[in-house]
Design an enzyme around this catalytic site. Structure first.
Site, PDB file in Angstrom:
ATOM      1  N   GLN A  24       0.718  47.443  23.763  1.00 45.88           N
ATOM      2  CA  GLN A  24      -0.452  47.078  24.571  1.00 45.88           C
ATOM      3  C   GLN A  24      -0.230  47.342  26.063  1.00 45.88           C
ATOM      4  O   GLN A  24      -1.145  47.751  26.775  1.00 45.88           O
ATOM      5  CB  GLN A  24      -0.779  45.596  24.326  1.00 45.88           C
ATOM      6  CG  GLN A  24      -2.095  45.170  24.954  1.00 45.88           C
ATOM      7  CD  GLN A  24      -2.412  43.716  24.698  1.00 45.88           C
ATOM      8  OE1 GLN A  24      -2.072  43.176  23.637  1.00 45.88           O
ATOM      9  NE2 GLN A  24      -3.048  43.068  25.655  1.00 45.88           N
ATOM     10  N   HIS A  79      -2.622  40.629  17.694  1.00 40.33           N
ATOM     11  CA  HIS A  79      -1.701  41.534  17.011  1.00 40.33           C
ATOM     12  C   HIS A  79      -1.471  41.081  15.575  1.00 40.33           C
ATOM     13  O   HIS A  79      -0.927  40.009  15.334  1.00 40.33           O
ATOM     14  CB  HIS A  79      -0.372  41.581  17.775  1.00 40.33           C
ATOM     15  CG  HIS A  79      -0.500  42.308  19.085  1.00 40.33           C
ATOM     16  ND1 HIS A  79       0.049  43.540  19.308  1.00 40.33           N
ATOM     17  CD2 HIS A  79      -1.156  41.971  20.221  1.00 40.33           C
ATOM     18  CE1 HIS A  79      -0.245  43.942  20.536  1.00 40.33           C
ATOM     19  NE2 HIS A  79      -0.974  42.999  21.120  1.00 40.33           N
ATOM     20  N   CYS A 129       0.598  42.152  13.508  1.00 36.18           N
ATOM     21  CA  CYS A 129       2.010  42.043  13.108  1.00 36.18           C
ATOM     22  C   CYS A 129       2.528  40.632  13.356  1.00 36.18           C
ATOM     23  O   CYS A 129       3.413  40.169  12.641  1.00 36.18           O
ATOM     24  CB  CYS A 129       2.869  43.095  13.806  1.00 36.18           C
ATOM     25  SG  CYS A 129       2.811  43.055  15.599  1.00 36.18           S
ATOM     26  N   CYS A 152       0.080  49.096  16.462  1.00 34.73           N
ATOM     27  CA  CYS A 152       1.298  48.860  17.222  1.00 34.73           C
ATOM     28  C   CYS A 152       2.387  49.806  16.726  1.00 34.73           C
ATOM     29  O   CYS A 152       2.491  50.100  15.535  1.00 34.73           O
ATOM     30  CB  CYS A 152       1.746  47.399  17.134  1.00 34.73           C
ATOM     31  SG  CYS A 152       2.734  46.984  15.696  1.00 34.73           S
ATOM     32  N   GLU A 153       3.165  50.311  17.658  1.00 32.47           N
ATOM     33  CA  GLU A 153       4.156  51.305  17.272  1.00 32.47           C
ATOM     34  C   GLU A 153       5.385  50.676  16.615  1.00 32.47           C
ATOM     35  O   GLU A 153       6.205  51.378  16.047  1.00 32.47           O
ATOM     36  CB  GLU A 153       4.568  52.154  18.482  1.00 32.47           C
ATOM     37  CG  GLU A 153       5.352  51.424  19.546  1.00 32.47           C
ATOM     38  CD  GLU A 153       5.678  52.330  20.735  1.00 32.47           C
ATOM     39  OE1 GLU A 153       5.020  53.371  20.886  1.00 32.47           O
ATOM     40  OE2 GLU A 153       6.590  51.979  21.491  1.00 32.47           O
ATOM     41  N   HIS A 154       5.501  49.368  16.683  1.00 30.49           N
ATOM     42  CA  HIS A 154       6.661  48.720  16.074  1.00 30.49           C
ATOM     43  C   HIS A 154       6.492  48.490  14.581  1.00 30.49           C
ATOM     44  O   HIS A 154       7.455  48.534  13.834  1.00 30.49           O
ATOM     45  CB  HIS A 154       6.943  47.377  16.764  1.00 30.49           C
ATOM     46  CG  HIS A 154       7.234  47.536  18.223  1.00 30.49           C
ATOM     47  ND1 HIS A 154       6.711  46.712  19.194  1.00 30.49           N
ATOM     48  CD2 HIS A 154       7.973  48.458  18.871  1.00 30.49           C
ATOM     49  CE1 HIS A 154       7.116  47.115  20.383  1.00 30.49           C
ATOM     50  NE2 HIS A 154       7.885  48.172  20.218  1.00 30.49           N
ATOM     51  N   HIS A 155       5.246  48.194  14.153  1.00 31.58           N
ATOM     52  CA  HIS A 155       5.014  47.892  12.746  1.00 31.58           C
ATOM     53  C   HIS A 155       3.938  48.765  12.119  1.00 31.58           C
ATOM     54  O   HIS A 155       3.676  48.656  10.934  1.00 31.58           O
ATOM     55  CB  HIS A 155       4.606  46.423  12.590  1.00 31.58           C
ATOM     56  CG  HIS A 155       5.575  45.451  13.194  1.00 31.58           C
ATOM     57  ND1 HIS A 155       5.455  44.983  14.490  1.00 31.58           N
ATOM     58  CD2 HIS A 155       6.696  44.893  12.696  1.00 31.58           C
ATOM     59  CE1 HIS A 155       6.457  44.169  14.758  1.00 31.58           C
ATOM     60  NE2 HIS A 155       7.233  44.095  13.693  1.00 31.58           N
TER      61      HIS A 155
HETATM   62 ZN   LIG Z   1       3.931  45.021  16.015  1.00 27.27          ZN
END
Ligand SMILES: [Zn+2]
Length: 209
Positions: free
Chosen positions: A134, A162, A164, A93-96
């Site tokens: 996603q 996920h 995260c 995931c690009e956030h975490h």
């Molecule tokens: Zn994430």
């Protein structure tokens, strides 16, 4: 052959060079920042290992989409649904930058052209081996097939867990997510969409890790 420019556009490649030593430096900094000793036995080779791991996990930026589909497109008079279900994938995931893991179901109705079945999991791979969300992953797989094959319709459903959400103990039941992209007849014809959704739910087992 599909329009080369369109295929590259749909693959949305960044074409960036992979800087493994940049990753190694950054990992050394992270180890210091968490209070670890990057020189101790168990961690000595970790920056290099992480560099290699990211090279593999993020290879999707550097995979040539034409190499992937070349020699695998066939002219066929067939206009029923082609479906590949339960394609396992791993993404970050690009956030975490933590993994999300799951399976993809991909279907299309050809317009005189089909793609070798083994290529569809590789297309999912191309887009999942990047920093992703996603929703975009789902959309990119559908758009890519749409551009490469010009089919009557495409449907992509992705289910994933996920890390995260799971590992950070936010709300565990939010860790599972389903996304879908329906194009062409999968969007306009409810019967086609239903046939697709019915065939992927038949005998489906819950995602578990
Ligand atoms: Zn994430």
């Amino acid at each position: 052959m599909p329009d080369k420019t369109k295929v590259y556009e749909a693959a949305d490649l960044l074409g960036s060079d992979f800087d493994s030593s940049g990753i190694e430096d950054a990992v050394r900094q992270i180890l210091n920042a968490v209070g670890e000793d990057p020189e101790r036995e168990g961690l000595k080779n970790t920056p290099a290992r992480v560099g290699r791991a990211y090279g593999e996990l993020l290879a999707g930026y550097r995979t040539d989409p034409l190499d992937l589909i070349n020699n695998a497109l066939f002219d066929v008079e067939y206009d029923d649904m082609v479906l590949v279900r339960d394609i396992e994938f791993f993404s970050l995931c690009e956030h975490h930058m933590l993994p999300f893991i799951g399976r993809a179901h991909v279907a299309y109705i050809p317009r005189g052209k089909v793609i070798g079945l083994s290529k569809i999991p590789r297309i999912v791979d191309l887009f999942s081996r990047r920093l992703q969300v996603q929703e975009r992953l789902t959309r990119q797989v559908a758009d890519f097939l749409s551009n490469a094959l010009n089919p009557i319709g495409v449907g992509v459903v992705i289910e994933a867990l996920h890390m995260c959400s799971m590992m950070r103990g936010v709300k565990k039941h939010d860790a599972r997510m389903t996304t879908s992209t329906m194009l062409g007849s999968f969007r306009t014809n409810p019967a086609t969409r239903q046939e697709f959704l019915d065939s992927i739910s038949r005998g489906a087992t819950p995602l578990r890790f």
